[in-house]
Write an enzyme that holds these catalytic residues in place. Structure first.
Site, PDB file in Angstrom:
ATOM      1  N   HIS A  74     -29.930   0.610  28.028  1.00 30.46           N
ATOM      2  CA  HIS A  74     -31.112   0.708  27.173  1.00 30.46           C
ATOM      3  C   HIS A  74     -31.721   2.106  27.230  1.00 30.46           C
ATOM      4  O   HIS A  74     -31.537   2.832  28.205  1.00 30.46           O
ATOM      5  CB  HIS A  74     -32.187  -0.280  27.638  1.00 30.46           C
ATOM      6  N   GLU A  83     -29.548  -2.858  19.590  1.00 30.73           N
ATOM      7  CA  GLU A  83     -30.891  -3.291  19.217  1.00 30.73           C
ATOM      8  C   GLU A  83     -31.672  -2.088  18.679  1.00 30.73           C
ATOM      9  O   GLU A  83     -31.536  -0.973  19.183  1.00 30.73           O
ATOM     10  CB  GLU A  83     -31.657  -3.879  20.420  1.00 30.73           C
TER      11      GLU A  83
END
Length: 318
Positions: free
Chosen positions: A37, A106
């Site tokens: 991330h 994402e």
């Protein structure tokens, strides 16, 4: 059956994640898997180190532990040429213990490079082209690629391992599962859905099936569920929401009405090993053979002791 431990990179510092990986090897886990991330999901988590640096440090401090990304989006924030190089280097540093997990990403992490956030169907196409580029570069020599979305110009990865890392592709159904079967070496998923495994096999997939099992260990059920709510309340909205929201503040808002009881069905929680084993067996019964245990409890070292003393002996004989 291989049992791994999920390194939750959004909730712990890079140095703590390396320490946890060492402890995971000592506790008898077969592999660790790390999220890749740029941002955490929630402000409570407050971390998000660079996964590839952490993997290199783990490789140097462990000897038998498998390593995996769970998962990396190889386009937008990265270019697949960079992931091809990073994965090859990590495989070399870990003496062949690395597995490259890939997915379509994402918005939370990919929007930061200001290249927009494509529709889901476009992201699947970009993932397919990215895998083609990675495999092309892993074949040795100089290569160019002119796809619909991805381009490569005269590139070569010079340091390649003798045995290339497997590519495991994340999918929750439809085109992503087909991509995993056609271009990947395995499937990655987060739900214990036997229909997903069946679709993967019907599409020609024969590789390992990786699943993430949500657990929360604590001396009491109340403490375990409270910790799961603090760290994982973002997950209650489901993947379609998780893929689209751009920042932690948006996840905070989306999770503002989630109660602790809303997470009870999706987690194995508390001190009772049978509750955790039931959740683990659900994935095994669905057809998964590589399970990464996610601990959302408040005591990481307590969970490692719980796994070594309570879970591992039972799983070894089942």
């Amino acid at each position: 059956m291989k049992i791994g431990y999920k390194l939750f990179a959004e909730a712990y510092s890079p140095t703590e994640l390396v320490r946890q990986a060492v402890r995971a090897e000592e506790a008898g886990f077969d592999f660790v898997e790390i999220s890749d991330h740029y941002h955490p999901w929630l402000h409570d988590q407050n971390h998000s180190g660079f996964a590839w640096s952490i993997l290199g440090s783990i490789a140097a401090k462990t000897s038998t532990l498998g390593l995996a990304t769970g998962v990396t989006c190889p386009f937008l924030r990265y270019h697949p040429a960079i992931i091809a190089q990073a994965a090859a280097t990590t495989a070399l540093l870990s003496d062949g213990r690395f597995v490259l997990g890939l997915g379509s990403g994402e918005n939370l992490n990919e929007h930061v490079v200001a290249r927009g956030w494509p529709a889901a169907a476009t992201r699947t196409q970009m993932l397919r082209e990215s895998i083609e580029v990675i495999r092309l570069l892993w074949s040795g020599g100089y290569h160019s690629y002119d796809g619909r979305h991805i381009r490569l110009e005269d590139a070569r990865v010079f340091d390649l391992p003798d045995e290339l890392p497997p590519i495991v592709v994340a999918g929750s159904g439809g085109p992503a599962v087909t991509t995993a079967a056609e271009l990947g070496d395995g499937l990655f998923a987060t739900e214990a859905d036997p229909d997903l495994i069946a679709a993967y096999r019907q599409a020609g997939g024969t590789g390992p099936r990786y699943g993430e099992v949500s657990l929360a260990w604590a001396p009491t059920e109340e403490a375990a569920l409270a910790s799961a709510h603090t760290l994982f309340r973002f997950s209650a909205a489901g993947w379609k929401v998780q893929a689209e929201l751009p920042n932690p503040v948006n996840f905070e808002a989306a999770a503002s009405t989630v109660r602790e009881s809303d997470l009870a069905d999706s987690f194995g929680y508390g001190p009772d090993p049978d509750r955790h084993l039931e959740k683990i067996r659900g994935y095994a019964d669905a057809g998964f053979d590589h399970l990464a245990l996610v601990n959302a409890g408040p005591d990481v070292d307590g969970f490692f002791r719980f796994y070594a003393d309570e879970l591992r002996p039972t799983l070894a004989t089942s």
